[in-house]
Design a protein around this motif. Structure first.
Motif, PDB file in Angstrom:
ATOM      1  N   LEU A 126     -29.251 -61.241 -47.757  1.00  0.00           N
ATOM      2  CA  LEU A 126     -28.330 -61.806 -49.940  1.00  0.00           C
ATOM      3  C   LEU A 126     -28.880 -59.420 -50.320  1.00  0.00           C
ATOM      4  O   LEU A 126     -27.665 -59.277 -50.358  1.00  0.00           O
ATOM      5  CB  LEU A 126     -29.208 -62.078 -50.566  1.00  0.00           C
ATOM      6  N   SER A 141     -22.365 -63.079 -51.692  1.00  0.00           N
ATOM      7  CA  SER A 141     -22.311 -64.441 -52.807  1.00  0.00           C
ATOM      8  C   SER A 141     -22.175 -63.793 -54.187  1.00  0.00           C
ATOM      9  O   SER A 141     -21.738 -62.190 -54.651  1.00  0.00           O
ATOM     10  CB  SER A 141     -24.345 -63.669 -52.697  1.00  0.00           C
ATOM     11  N   TYR A 180     -27.207 -70.207 -52.400  1.00  0.00           N
ATOM     12  CA  TYR A 180     -28.196 -69.818 -51.935  1.00  0.00           C
ATOM     13  C   TYR A 180     -29.813 -70.355 -52.343  1.00  0.00           C
ATOM     14  O   TYR A 180     -30.336 -70.773 -53.129  1.00  0.00           O
ATOM     15  CB  TYR A 180     -28.165 -68.152 -51.651  1.00  0.00           C
ATOM     16  N   CYS A 207     -23.773 -68.170 -52.631  1.00  0.00           N
ATOM     17  CA  CYS A 207     -22.677 -67.190 -51.433  1.00  0.00           C
ATOM     18  C   CYS A 207     -21.872 -68.218 -50.335  1.00  0.00           C
ATOM     19  O   CYS A 207     -22.062 -69.345 -50.713  1.00  0.00           O
ATOM     20  CB  CYS A 207     -24.670 -67.037 -50.554  1.00  0.00           C
ATOM     21  N   ASP A 227     -33.021 -67.361 -47.887  1.00  0.00           N
ATOM     22  CA  ASP A 227     -31.418 -66.091 -47.697  1.00  0.00           C
ATOM     23  C   ASP A 227     -32.279 -64.907 -48.685  1.00  0.00           C
ATOM     24  O   ASP A 227     -30.925 -63.999 -48.595  1.00  0.00           O
ATOM     25  CB  ASP A 227     -29.638 -66.651 -48.554  1.00  0.00           C
ATOM     26  N   ILE A 285     -24.371 -64.821 -43.655  1.00  0.00           N
ATOM     27  CA  ILE A 285     -23.643 -64.728 -45.285  1.00  0.00           C
ATOM     28  C   ILE A 285     -23.489 -63.536 -45.177  1.00  0.00           C
ATOM     29  O   ILE A 285     -23.769 -62.622 -44.571  1.00  0.00           O
ATOM     30  CB  ILE A 285     -25.104 -64.643 -45.743  1.00  0.00           C
TER      31      ILE A 285
END
Length: 220
Positions: free
Chosen positions: A31, A77, A23, A67, A27, A74
């Motif tokens: 996340l 992670s 990642y 991730c 992102d 996404i």
């Protein structure tokens, strides 16, 4: 890490474009959103990732920042850092990870320590946690480290605290007599228990315990 794989949902429908990668700063917003969905109250909100922590992760050890995307979104992670752990000495998640900043990362560390793993609940039927874990095992092998290690939550333990010690609770999970959403997953993913650690994390569901677990590099 840049890995394309296929995944199937619970009904066997094929899903294209499962993508595991490192990642980056583009992102962060997603996340953090996944963290909030994966760890709702009573999990402490101050343990969710924030922008500054994530920035430190990718600056300090980008190889440990993974991730997984489902159709370009996404959905989970996993973050890890290098260190060397003495199994016989207690530690807390906060101390060993630098309160989630990974400033305690040791470039000469012989082990990969799991800082966090999470999956958006909307995608949990796809086995994404197992895919991320396997990818991190590959990172251990690629870097020539001894093992993957980390302290795991025990989120169903509060139901059994008056009946079983942490060690008894873990053994019952290993025997499939009790299901724990975190420990059952980890054991199925190849992790082995080392020992429970008291006051590992501020987590009422786990009664503040964390179970130290490991996966040893078979090529060492």
């Amino acid at each position: 890490m840049d890995k394309w794989i296929y995944g199937y949902d619970a009904k066997g429908k094929r899903l294209n474009h499962l993508h595991i990668r490192n990642y980056n700063d583009n992102d962060f917003e997603r996340l953090i959103e996944v963290q909030k969905k994966a760890f709702p109250p009573p999990f402490p909100s101050d343990l969710w990732w924030n922008q500054s922590q994530l920035q430190e992760h990718i600056s300090i050890f980008p190889e440990g920042c993974l991730c997984i995307e489902v159709e370009g979104i996404i959905a989970g992670s996993m973050t890890a850092m290098r260190c060397t752990v003495d199994d016989q000495k207690d530690h807390t998640w906060e101390d060993i990870t630098g309160n989630g900043t990974m400033r305690t990362h040791d470039e000469k560390g012989t082990e990969l320590y799991v800082v966090d793993i999470c999956v958006d609940p909307e995608y949990r039927s796809l086995g994404l946690g197992s895919q991320l874990t396997q990818a991190m095992y590959e990172t251990v092998v690629h870097l020539g480290l001894d093992r993957l290690i980390g302290g795991a939550r025990m989120p169903s333990y509060y139901k059994y605290e008056d009946e079983y010690t942490p060690e008894e609770y873990v053994n019952l999970i290993l025997q499939s007599e009790i299901h724990d959403p975190v420990l059952t997953f980890l054991f199925k993913a190849g992790r082995s228990p080392v020992r429970p650690i008291a006051e590992y994390i501020d987590d009422k569901e786990s009664c503040n315990y964390g179970l130290l677990t490991e996966w040893k590099n078979p090529f060492k």
